[in-house]
Design an enzyme around this catalytic site. Structure first.
Site, PDB file in Angstrom:
ATOM      1  N   ASN A 170     -10.077   0.299  -0.105  1.00 54.09           N
ATOM      2  CA  ASN A 170      -8.610   0.328  -0.102  1.00 54.09           C
ATOM      3  C   ASN A 170      -8.092  -0.252  -1.425  1.00 54.09           C
ATOM      4  O   ASN A 170      -8.199  -1.454  -1.652  1.00 54.09           O
ATOM      5  CB  ASN A 170      -8.100  -0.492   1.094  1.00 54.09           C
ATOM      6  CG  ASN A 170      -6.589  -0.510   1.204  1.00 54.09           C
ATOM      7  OD1 ASN A 170      -5.887  -0.111   0.282  1.00 54.09           O
ATOM      8  ND2 ASN A 170      -6.093  -0.979   2.340  1.00 54.09           N
ATOM      9  N   CYS A 220       0.819  -1.222   0.000  1.00 53.57           N
ATOM     10  CA  CYS A 220       0.000   0.000   0.000  1.00 53.57           C
ATOM     11  C   CYS A 220       0.850   1.269   0.000  1.00 53.57           C
ATOM     12  O   CYS A 220       0.357   2.350  -0.321  1.00 53.57           O
ATOM     13  CB  CYS A 220      -0.956   0.001   1.185  1.00 53.57           C
ATOM     14  SG  CYS A 220      -2.095  -1.379   1.152  1.00 53.57           S
ATOM     15  N   HIS A 264      -3.244   7.377   2.107  1.00 51.42           N
ATOM     16  CA  HIS A 264      -3.661   6.042   1.684  1.00 51.42           C
ATOM     17  C   HIS A 264      -5.023   5.772   2.311  1.00 51.42           C
ATOM     18  O   HIS A 264      -5.260   6.080   3.481  1.00 51.42           O
ATOM     19  CB  HIS A 264      -2.629   5.011   2.148  1.00 51.42           C
ATOM     20  CG  HIS A 264      -3.080   3.608   1.976  1.00 51.42           C
ATOM     21  ND1 HIS A 264      -3.585   3.142   0.787  1.00 51.42           N
ATOM     22  CD2 HIS A 264      -3.124   2.558   2.849  1.00 51.42           C
ATOM     23  CE1 HIS A 264      -3.920   1.868   0.935  1.00 51.42           C
ATOM     24  NE2 HIS A 264      -3.658   1.497   2.167  1.00 51.42           N
TER      25      HIS A 264
END
Ligand code: UT7
Length: 325
Positions: A282, A115, A252
């Site tokens: 996500n 990520c 993020h």
């Protein structure tokens, strides 16, 4: 010190057409729209269609970013794709995108920092531009996490979505394009001791399988809030900037409660934190450029603004980048 700096000359993104709502997910696993929204802020996620690969999403995002920059693939001399869900074990997804863009020049490679991949990518591309190794680079975060989820595990499958976002990053003379424009500072970190809290249980060398994502969510959550706050603070300190001077935080997009926790810890106004968690979920390495694009398109992020990007992910990896847009 290099007289060059790295400016954002274009931004683009792509989300697959198919949307999966929380209610649809609740038909597959024992969960509810109420639980998912309350614990994460997520309402829906985009899911890649059959035959739609990470490289397809990446290429669409790259083309949008090129258009925004007023450049063509001929102008690009470097492609970096941040991804954990490559089309194939090799070649890199970046080289597949290179071919799709019709490029037969330049260099292309992938960055794997889960990520945090886009923040790692900003750091790598910025360094290469400042070293004179590239003039116009495509940095793409692209993922099809739907392909590595265990769709019977309610603790993980509700959290992720597919998508791609891209920046065109260009070399500019240090006096060009106004004071404070471009990458001002970036900070990346990792700590391999925490691998068991967030990982995929397969891979070419260990299992000869692709594997599924596994996560101890509440433990990851605690590390994320602390490490992201620290990275933002370090990045701002290194630039000699107070966090109150930052116009927009582009984080993020793992969980709305993480975004709120970091803002609270740093004393940042929650209205300055861009959130796409509700509509994208996500999307791993794609989430930062997709959130940037959303806020640029709706008129919040404007040229001249001071932006802090940040991310946290498997490894653990984490980092932040301060950029004048
Ligand atoms: O992008 C990489 C970084 N990733 C992250 O930063 C993710 C970080 N973690 C999180 O976002 C959160 O920890 C989660 C959203 C994953 C989970 O939220 P939580 O508040 O930490 O919940 P929990 O894991 O402590 O679970 C609470 C309860 C458990 O039930 P019991 O043991 O209390 O009876 C879970 O079994 O919620 C249950 N649960 C669910 N219930 C309904 C877990 N997932 C679900 C679900 N639907 N999907």
């Amino acid at each position: 010190m290099s007289s060059l700096k790295t400016v954002i000359s274009g931004v683009g993104g792509y989300l697959p057409q198919t949307i999966m709502t929380n209610d649809e997910l609740a038909k597959k696993v024992d969960t509810s729209d109420e639980w998912i929204q309350a614990r994460t802020g997520i309402k829906q996620r985009h899911v890649a269609g059959e035959g739609e690969f990470t490289s397809h999403l990446a290429t669409e995002a790259a083309q949008a970013a090129l258009q925004d920059a007023g450049l063509s693939a001929d102008d690009i001399d470097l492609i970096v794709v941040a991804t954990t869900t490559p089309d194939l074990t090799f070649p890199s997804t970046a080289t597949i995108v290179q071919e799709a863009l019709g490029m037969t020049h330049g260099a292309a490679f992938d960055v794997q920092a889960v990520c945090s991949g886009f923040i790692y990518g900003v750091t790598v591309v910025d360094s290469m531009i400042k070293a004179g190794q590239a003039k116009h680079a495509l940095l793409i975060g692209a993922e099809t996490f739907s392909r590595i989820l265990d769709w019977e595990d309610r603790t993980t499958c509700v959290l992720f979505g597919d998508g791609a976002g891209a920046f065109v990053l260009s070399a500019a003379g240090s006096d060009d394009n106004g004071k404070g424009k471009g990458v001002i500072s970036s900070f990346i970190r990792s700590d391999g001791r925490h691998r068991d809290m967030l990982y995929v249980d397969g891979g070419p060398s260990r299992t000869q399988t692709v594997g599924h994502l596994r996560m101890l969510g509440n433990q990851v959550f605690r590390h994320a809030v602390t490490d992201i706050s620290g990275a933002i603070q370090t990045c701002a300190d290194n630039a000699g900037i107070d966090t109150t001077e930052i116009d927009w935080f582009v984080p993020h997009q793992a969980n709305q409660r993480i975004l709120a926790g970091v803002a609270k810890k740093l004393g940042v106004d929650a209205d300055k934190v861009i959130s796409t968690v509700a509509s994208h979920a996500n999307t791993s390495a794609a989430s930062v450029p997709l959130a940037f694009m959303a806020a640029k398109n709706d008129g919040r992020i404007k040229r001249g603004d001071l932006i802090m990007l940040e991310a946290f992910g498997g490894g653990f990896t984490w980092g932040a980048a301060l950029i004048g847009y």
